[in-house]
Design a protein around this motif. Structure first.
Motif, PDB file in Angstrom:
ATOM      1  N   LEU A 163       0.829  -1.200   0.000  1.00  0.00           N
ATOM      2  CA  LEU A 163       0.000   0.000   0.000  1.00  0.00           C
ATOM      3  C   LEU A 163       0.870   1.259   0.000  1.00  0.00           C
ATOM      4  CD1 LEU A 163      -2.928  -0.932   2.400  1.00  0.00           C
ATOM      5  CD2 LEU A 163      -3.142  -0.183   0.015  1.00  0.00           C
ATOM      6  N   CYS A 164       1.975   1.213   0.725  1.00  0.00           N
ATOM      7  CA  CYS A 164       2.908   2.340   0.728  1.00  0.00           C
ATOM      8  C   CYS A 164       3.483   2.556  -0.671  1.00  0.00           C
ATOM      9  CB  CYS A 164       4.016   2.094   1.737  1.00  0.00           C
ATOM     10  SG  CYS A 164       5.198   3.450   1.875  1.00  0.00           S
ATOM     11  N   SER A 165       3.822   1.453  -1.345  1.00  0.00           N
ATOM     12  CA  SER A 165       4.341   1.552  -2.710  1.00  0.00           C
ATOM     13  C   SER A 165       3.292   2.135  -3.646  1.00  0.00           C
ATOM     14  CB  SER A 165       4.785   0.176  -3.208  1.00  0.00           C
ATOM     15  OG  SER A 165       5.752  -0.391  -2.363  1.00  0.00           O
ATOM     16  N   TYR A 166       2.049   1.654  -3.520  1.00  0.00           N
ATOM     17  CA  TYR A 166       0.976   2.159  -4.371  1.00  0.00           C
ATOM     18  C   TYR A 166       0.730   3.642  -4.111  1.00  0.00           C
ATOM     19  CZ  TYR A 166      -0.174  -2.707  -5.431  1.00  0.00           C
ATOM     20  OH  TYR A 166      -0.129  -4.003  -5.843  1.00  0.00           O
ATOM     21  N   CYS A 167       0.793   4.026  -2.848  1.00  0.00           N
ATOM     22  CA  CYS A 167       0.589   5.424  -2.485  1.00  0.00           C
ATOM     23  C   CYS A 167       1.594   6.315  -3.201  1.00  0.00           C
ATOM     24  CB  CYS A 167       0.712   5.590  -0.965  1.00  0.00           C
ATOM     25  SG  CYS A 167       0.625   7.302  -0.396  1.00  0.00           S
ATOM     26  N   LEU A 168       2.859   5.920  -3.197  1.00  0.00           N
ATOM     27  CA  LEU A 168       3.890   6.747  -3.807  1.00  0.00           C
ATOM     28  C   LEU A 168       3.843   6.690  -5.330  1.00  0.00           C
ATOM     29  CD1 LEU A 168       6.894   6.184  -1.404  1.00  0.00           C
ATOM     30  CD2 LEU A 168       5.505   8.208  -1.678  1.00  0.00           C
ATOM     31  N   ILE A 169       3.437   5.560  -5.885  1.00  0.00           N
ATOM     32  CA  ILE A 169       3.288   5.486  -7.346  1.00  0.00           C
ATOM     33  C   ILE A 169       2.200   6.450  -7.806  1.00  0.00           C
ATOM     34  CG2 ILE A 169       2.481   4.017  -9.222  1.00  0.00           C
ATOM     35  CD1 ILE A 169       3.903   1.683  -7.845  1.00  0.00           C
ATOM     36  N   ASN A 170       1.068   6.427  -7.120  1.00  0.00           N
ATOM     37  CA  ASN A 170      -0.014   7.343  -7.477  1.00  0.00           C
ATOM     38  C   ASN A 170       0.374   8.792  -7.241  1.00  0.00           C
ATOM     39  OD1 ASN A 170      -2.437   5.709  -8.304  1.00  0.00           O
ATOM     40  ND2 ASN A 170      -2.052   4.745  -6.333  1.00  0.00           N
ATOM     41  N   PHE A 171       1.085   9.033  -6.155  1.00  0.00           N
ATOM     42  CA  PHE A 171       1.510  10.407  -5.889  1.00  0.00           C
ATOM     43  C   PHE A 171       2.522  10.867  -6.928  1.00  0.00           C
ATOM     44  CE2 PHE A 171       4.239  13.580  -3.838  1.00  0.00           C
ATOM     45  CZ  PHE A 171       3.277  14.523  -3.508  1.00  0.00           C
ATOM     46  N   SER A 172       3.354   9.958  -7.401  1.00  0.00           N
ATOM     47  CA  SER A 172       4.315  10.302  -8.461  1.00  0.00           C
ATOM     48  C   SER A 172       3.582  10.788  -9.702  1.00  0.00           C
ATOM     49  CB  SER A 172       5.184   9.089  -8.812  1.00  0.00           C
ATOM     50  OG  SER A 172       5.937   8.663  -7.708  1.00  0.00           O
ATOM     51  N   CYS A 173       2.543  10.062 -10.084  1.00  0.00           N
ATOM     52  CA  CYS A 173       1.766  10.455 -11.264  1.00  0.00           C
ATOM     53  C   CYS A 173       1.065  11.791 -11.034  1.00  0.00           C
ATOM     54  CB  CYS A 173       0.751   9.364 -11.593  1.00  0.00           C
ATOM     55  SG  CYS A 173      -0.259   9.699 -13.054  1.00  0.00           S
ATOM     56  N   PHE A 174       0.469  11.958  -9.853  1.00  0.00           N
ATOM     57  CA  PHE A 174      -0.210  13.215  -9.537  1.00  0.00           C
ATOM     58  C   PHE A 174       0.769  14.382  -9.534  1.00  0.00           C
ATOM     59  CE2 PHE A 174      -1.088  16.252  -6.094  1.00  0.00           C
ATOM     60  CZ  PHE A 174      -2.221  16.866  -6.615  1.00  0.00           C
ATOM     61  N   HIS A 175       1.905  14.194  -8.890  1.00  0.00           N
ATOM     62  CA  HIS A 175       2.883  15.282  -8.770  1.00  0.00           C
ATOM     63  C   HIS A 175       3.451  15.660 -10.134  1.00  0.00           C
ATOM     64  CE1 HIS A 175       6.573  17.387  -7.383  1.00  0.00           C
ATOM     65  NE2 HIS A 175       5.782  17.742  -6.396  1.00  0.00           N
ATOM     66  N   ALA A 176       3.731  14.649 -10.954  1.00  0.00           N
ATOM     67  CA  ALA A 176       4.249  14.934 -12.291  1.00  0.00           C
ATOM     68  C   ALA A 176       3.219  15.696 -13.125  1.00  0.00           C
ATOM     69  CB  ALA A 176       4.646  13.637 -12.987  1.00  0.00           C
ATOM     70  N   SER A 177       1.934  15.409 -12.909  1.00  0.00           N
ATOM     71  CA  SER A 177       0.882  16.081 -13.671  1.00  0.00           C
ATOM     72  C   SER A 177       0.655  17.497 -13.173  1.00  0.00           C
ATOM     73  CB  SER A 177      -0.426  15.286 -13.581  1.00  0.00           C
ATOM     74  OG  SER A 177      -0.264  13.965 -14.048  1.00  0.00           O
ATOM     75  N   ILE A 178       0.689  17.672 -11.864  1.00  0.00           N
ATOM     76  CA  ILE A 178       0.337  18.968 -11.281  1.00  0.00           C
ATOM     77  C   ILE A 178       1.423  20.003 -11.494  1.00  0.00           C
ATOM     78  CG2 ILE A 178       1.325  18.758  -8.962  1.00  0.00           C
ATOM     79  CD1 ILE A 178      -2.286  19.840  -9.757  1.00  0.00           C
ATOM     80  N   THR A 179       2.668  19.557 -11.727  1.00  0.00           N
ATOM     81  CA  THR A 179       3.765  20.508 -11.919  1.00  0.00           C
ATOM     82  C   THR A 179       3.795  21.105 -13.315  1.00  0.00           C
ATOM     83  OG1 THR A 179       5.234  18.644 -12.447  1.00  0.00           O
ATOM     84  CG2 THR A 179       5.269  19.471 -10.189  1.00  0.00           C
ATOM     85  N   ASN A 180       3.009  20.539 -14.230  1.00  0.00           N
ATOM     86  CA  ASN A 180       2.929  21.065 -15.599  1.00  0.00           C
ATOM     87  C   ASN A 180       4.291  21.136 -16.278  1.00  0.00           C
ATOM     88  OD1 ASN A 180       0.105  21.526 -15.503  1.00  0.00           O
ATOM     89  ND2 ASN A 180       0.452  23.437 -14.390  1.00  0.00           N
TER      90      ASN A 180
END
Length: 1036
Positions: free
Chosen positions: A548-565
């Motif tokens: 779950l920790c791994s999944y959390c960071l994978i999803n956050f990686s995608c979100f962070h990469a998207s939000i930084t434009n």
């Protein structure tokens, strides 16, 4: 009208195309167009680069590479893939701008430009196949590469179909009921599906190599986050291997018990079988990916047969023996009864069931974890992972509904419990309506069959029992094998990144597939250790948190990469959303603490510890992470926001532009400014490069110097600027340095100690730079070291002559203890760090401030900021002011009151009452001697106009000027005598800088600065504010 070119004039190039390479253009196109009309079209030469041995090239399947020139130049090539494949070995690069410009200039001058092409326009230079990153020799067999079906989908399905499906799903249904079990399945699938979408986006945003989830997270969020998750994820995969191996061992143990075979006892037998099993799996893994893949396909076939066997069994009519075990076939009343939950035992809760089931869904990363062994990871990972989730979800839901429709929760397995007649008195539970009385075992809780009591329900309901057993074997062994392969490959990638010490031993790969044999052994040891625990539920709860920790960071990686434009975030997989990724990250985090809060705390403690280590050591890697993009966005946003904030005296910070030249040439100047600006205000090191030095300056010099400052932990920008003179460069830097409100307000110079031996023009430049500083409304600091600022190193370019080496006024023959010879700069730009006085602990020395003129308070603010540093914290600040004996006490008290209002905690104020005395003749004569070479001597000029002499040599001092400034000169000499008398043991001396008058010759002003600071045994700072307040005692 031009003539048609002949056939000999037009190069003949074959046209060909294949599925792998770009089309080969044919010159016949130009024949047709030129035959229809007159043309003088010159066709740029086509450069075809191929392997020297064409037969060997065909054997390897490599293609001929086409390299065409653009219309502009033979060196200026058209866009090609190989120019962007910087990670490929022997990859080619496009010509530099300098090479193109030189080629154009030489062509215009009639100089022949060297070209590697032959007369026919074809080059025979060998090259590697840009389509294959791993160039193989003809005799070496290519490494095994998998497609999306065998490499990802089947692998993920096998890992998702683990021991939970066969050994725990029926028990979960008995506890949670069909509805909540389906909800648990869909909740797990929601987490894994969102994560799969995030993985797909990350995997298609550039080329993915080996390392799987770790590689994706680390390249997206950087080594600080990627390193810790790589450790945890590798460990989680090793635990998952142990989980599935224990599941397999339990089934084998139960089979042995059916035949009456016991080696030691129930728990010990599980451990023994588990260790033997994982040893065999290790041998299969070490044999290579080809053998491992074939084994997985065999397991997949077995599972398909097993599932078919189960589904057929649900439709077969069952006799009394099966009904005694609670198996009745499809019955609506059984289905309705099993819809609702029936929680039993203390651990019978919804989230406990979810915690036990969730590990069955963690196999979605199995394909991504072997990304280095896939033919096309960008295509295989999204397609294979999502298809695996779809089919496994359908299978779990089908089995949950079918088994819940055929089997009751409790049964005795005793045929004598069949009911005769219609007597149902005292009978409880659903069995009564089905003709069986299981009341006795239900009330005594001794039932051995049914969903709630027997984990072998799927085997009993199937057409042939042992095919289900084979399915259990295949599911558990395939999952265990998959995790045993994933963990070492992820860990190998982590080791190769050299983020953590002492693990590089496991980075070595062997064979054509670069197998991590050493990491296999490590994973095997970890798996064996947890197999010895032998408790399936305990291991499952631990694994849930890690994944779950791994999944959390994978999803956050995608979100962070998207939000930084970031412009670099361009995934070819478009079926994702940054908000679903954020949802996946949040829900994973919530589930971690909701399932096992103490395990979540332990997990995050490990993550934070590993994060702290990486953040402290700052590994030398640059992966273009989204954290870098986010930092840029934040800096840009705050800088623009700051532009709308009005300046206020309470927020004044000395933002310094330091004319340091190459910073490693003058470490004392850099260290001094860094001492009061670090973590407080802006610092820019300006390097004015003379035009003649630019030609010899290495191109990588800027990178060298930035690395030098980073290694020295100097928080400063570095700005090189090319100019003809020091003054011109300083003028441009004063005007253009900074951004918005992040703009320097203070110029820091080194003292020009060799001014007596310098050319008059360089002195004029230096003094005019000071004039320009005040004209730009800047504050000014001039640092003078006892032994000068410059150090010698082995740079190939010279230092600008704005400052030069200083020499001690009174100790000419004694080298300074602080002066250390530099050893130059290594290939990476790291020079030996030379220690300066500003890096030493100053102890309980004093900082003497000679506040001669009110400049707005900068003279007091700088020493205050210095005392906030650990090295200067124990120093006592003494403030010297000018006064007379009659009003000495009153003047001292007034200054103390002012300092208290400023809240500076400077209590030692000394009034200089003898500043008006005449200086000693020896010191005055030395001053006169220093300016003698620059005297004009008006009375000696007979034939030449004095005015013309002054215009041609403005730095010269006329007799009239010398007499006009005599009193001021004497005061400077007298002040120096006072400073040398009172500050013999000071750590630092700060003196108010006299503001130069417009009619003061530069040589005379230079002599004043020299006279003020000569003969001191500590660093001296001539400092002057811009006459605007930088201190206030008001609250608003």
């Amino acid at each position: 009208m031009g003539q048609l070119p002949t056939k000999q004039e037009i190069p003949r190039v074959r046209f060909s195309a294949n599925e792998e390479g770009p089309p080969r253009y044919s010159s016949q196109h130009f024949d047709i167009s030129c035959q229809q009309q007159d043309c003088n079209l010159q066709i740029p030469p086509t450069i075809v680069v191929s392997d020297a041995d064409s037969s060997a090239s065909e054997h390897q399947g490599s293609r001929m590479e086409l390299r065409r020139s653009s219309f502009y130049s033979t060196l200026d090539l058209v866009p090609q893939l190989e120019h962007y494949a910087s990670t490929l070995p022997h990859s080619k690069s496009r010509p530099s701008l300098e090479a193109l410009r030189r080629a154009f200039e030489e062509a215009e001058a009639g100089i022949e430009v060297p070209n590697t092409t032959t007369d026919s326009g074809v080059s025979s230079l060998p090259t590697t196949d840009s389509g294959n990153e791993e160039s193989q020799s003809p005799k070496e067999k290519a490494p095994v590469r998998f497609g999306w079906v065998t490499g990802v989908m089947i692998r993920c399905m096998l890992n998702i179909w683990g021991v939970i499906l066969f050994l725990r799903l029926s028990w979960i249904i008995s506890q949670a009921g069909i509805l909540l079990t389906c909800l648990i399945i869909l909740m797990s699938v929601t987490v894994t599906s969102v994560t799969a979408l995030s993985i797909s986006a990350i995997a298609t945003n550039g080329r993915v190599i080996s390392g799987g989830a770790y590689f994706m997270i680390s390249r997206s969020l950087g080594p600080e986050i990627g390193g810790p998750i790589g450790m945890v994820f590798s460990f989680a995969n090793a635990l998952a291997c142990a989980l599935n191996t224990v599941g397999f061992a339990e089934v084998v143990r139960d089979l042995m018990l059916e035949f009456g075979v016991v080696m030691v006892d129930k728990d010990s037998d599980v451990r023994i079988v588990g260790v033997i099993t994982v040893t065999i799996l290790l041998l299969i893994s070490m044999a290579g990916m080809e053998w491992e893949s074939k084994t997985q396909i065999l397991f997949f076939i077995v599972l398909m047969v097993s599932f078919s066997n189960y589904l057929v069994g649900t439709f077969i009519s069952h006799g009394p023996e099966k009904e005694a075990q609670g198996i009745f076939g499809y019955r609506s009343d059984i289905f309705i009864s099993n819809l609702k939950p029936d929680w039993r035992e203390p651990e019978g809760t919804f989230f406990q069931m979810f915690a036990i089931f969730f590990p069955s869904a963690i196999g979605i990363l199995s394909g991504a974890n072997i990304s280095g062994d896939l033919k096309d990871p960008a295509t295989a990972i999204p397609k294979g992972t999502l298809m695996a989730i779809v089919w496994t979800t359908v299978s779990y839901l089908v089995i949950s509904v079918t088994v819940g429709s055929c089997v009751i929760r409790d049964a005795s397995g005793n045929i004598s419990d069949i009911m005769t007649g219609n007597v149902t008195d005292g009978c409880v539970d659903l069995g009564c309506t089905l003709g069986w009385n299981f009341t006795e075992c239900i009330q005594s809780k001794s039932c051995k069959y049914g969903l709630a009591n027997n984990v072998k329900v799927l085997g009993q309901i199937s057409g042939f029992y042992y095919l289900i057993t084979a399915g259990v074997f295949a599911a558990s062994l395939s999952s265990a094998l998959g995790f045993l392969v994933s963990a070492p490959k992820v860990f190998q990638c982590l080791c190769r990144d050299k983020i953590y010490p002492y693990i590089g031993f496991f980075a070595k790969g062997y064979g054509k597939n670069d197998e991590p044999l050493r990491a296999y052994i490590l994973c095997y040891v970890i798996a064996v250790a947890f197999i010895l625990i032998g408790k399936l539920n305990t291991i499952a709860a631990l694994i849930s948190n890690f994944f779950l920790c791994s999944y959390c960071l994978i999803n956050f990686s995608c979100f962070h990469a998207s939000i930084t434009n970031s412009p670099g975030w361009r995934p070819s997989f478009h079926y994702y959303s940054k908000w679903t990724a954020l949802f996946g990250a949040v829900i994973s985090l919530v589930l971690m603490f909701r399932l096992t809060w103490w395990a979540a705390l332990v997990t995050f403690s490990i993550i934070f510890f590993l994060f702290g280590y990486v953040n402290y050591n700052k590994p030398k890697v640059n992966w273009g992470s989204s954290v870098q993009a986010g930092t840029y966005n934040m800096a840009l946003s705050y800088t623009i926001s700051l532009s709308g904030v009005e300046d206020h005296v309470k927020n004044f910070r000395p933002q310094c532009l330091v004319l340091s030249g190459p910073p490693n040439q003058r470490p004392a100047l850099v260290d001094f400014v860094g001492s009061f600006t670090k973590h407080i205000s802006l610092m820019i090191c300006g390097d004015i490069i003379m035009e003649k030095e630019r030609q010899t300056r290495p191109q990588e010099a800027t990178d060298w110097l930035v690395k030098w400052m980073n290694k020295r932990k100097v928080r400063s920008f570095y700005t090189p600027f090319t100019a003809d003179t020091l003054r011109v460069g300083a003028q441009h830097l004063l005007q253009a340095s900074g951004l918005g409100k992040l703009k320097p307000n203070t110029l820091v110079l080194g003292f020009k100690s060799n001014w007596r031996d310098s050319s008059p023009e360089s002195i004029e430049d230096y003094i005019n730079t000071i004039y320009d500083t005040f004209d730009s409304n800047y504050c000014l600091c001039i640092l003078r070291m006892m032994d000068g600022l410059d150090v010698f190193d082995q740079f190939d370019f010279e230092v600008n002559q704005g400052f030069e080496s200083d020499e001690s006024v009174e100790n000419d023959d004694q080298p300074s203890p602080e002066r250390v010879s530099a050893d130059g700069i290594s290939d990476k730009g790291d020079s030996d760090q030379i220690k300066t006085v500003f890096q030493n602990d100053q102890g309980k020395k004093t900082i003497d401030v000679y506040w001669i003129a009110d400049d707005g308070g900068l003279t007091l603010l700088v020493p205050y900021l210095l005392t906030k540093r650990k090295r200067w914290h124990s120093c006592k600040v003494r403030v010297f002011i000018v006064g007379d004996e009659q009003n000495m006490v009153e003047g001292r008290n007034e200054m103390i009151a002012l300092l208290k209002r400023f809240r500076l905690d400077f209590n030692d104020v000394i009034v200089m009452t003898d500043s008006e005395k005449h200086p000693h003749s020896k010191n005055l004569n030395r001053f006169v001697d220093s300016v003698a070479p620059f005297m004009l001597h008006d009375e000696q000029q007979e034939c030449v106009s004095v005015q013309a002499m002054r215009q041609s040599a403005p730095w010269k001092i006329s007799d009239k000027q010398f007499e006009a400034f005599r009193l001021k000169s004497e005061r400077k000499v007298r002040l120096n005598e006072i400073i040398r008398r009172n500050s013999q043991h000071a750590a630092l001396v700060l003196v108010s800088l006299p503001v130069p008058q417009s009619d003061c010759p530069s040589a005379l002003y230079m002599a004043w600065l020299d006279a003020l600071t000569c003969g001191l045994h500590c660093p001296a700072v001539l400092i002057r504010g811009n006459q605007q307040n930088v201190l206030t005692f008001y609250c608003q």
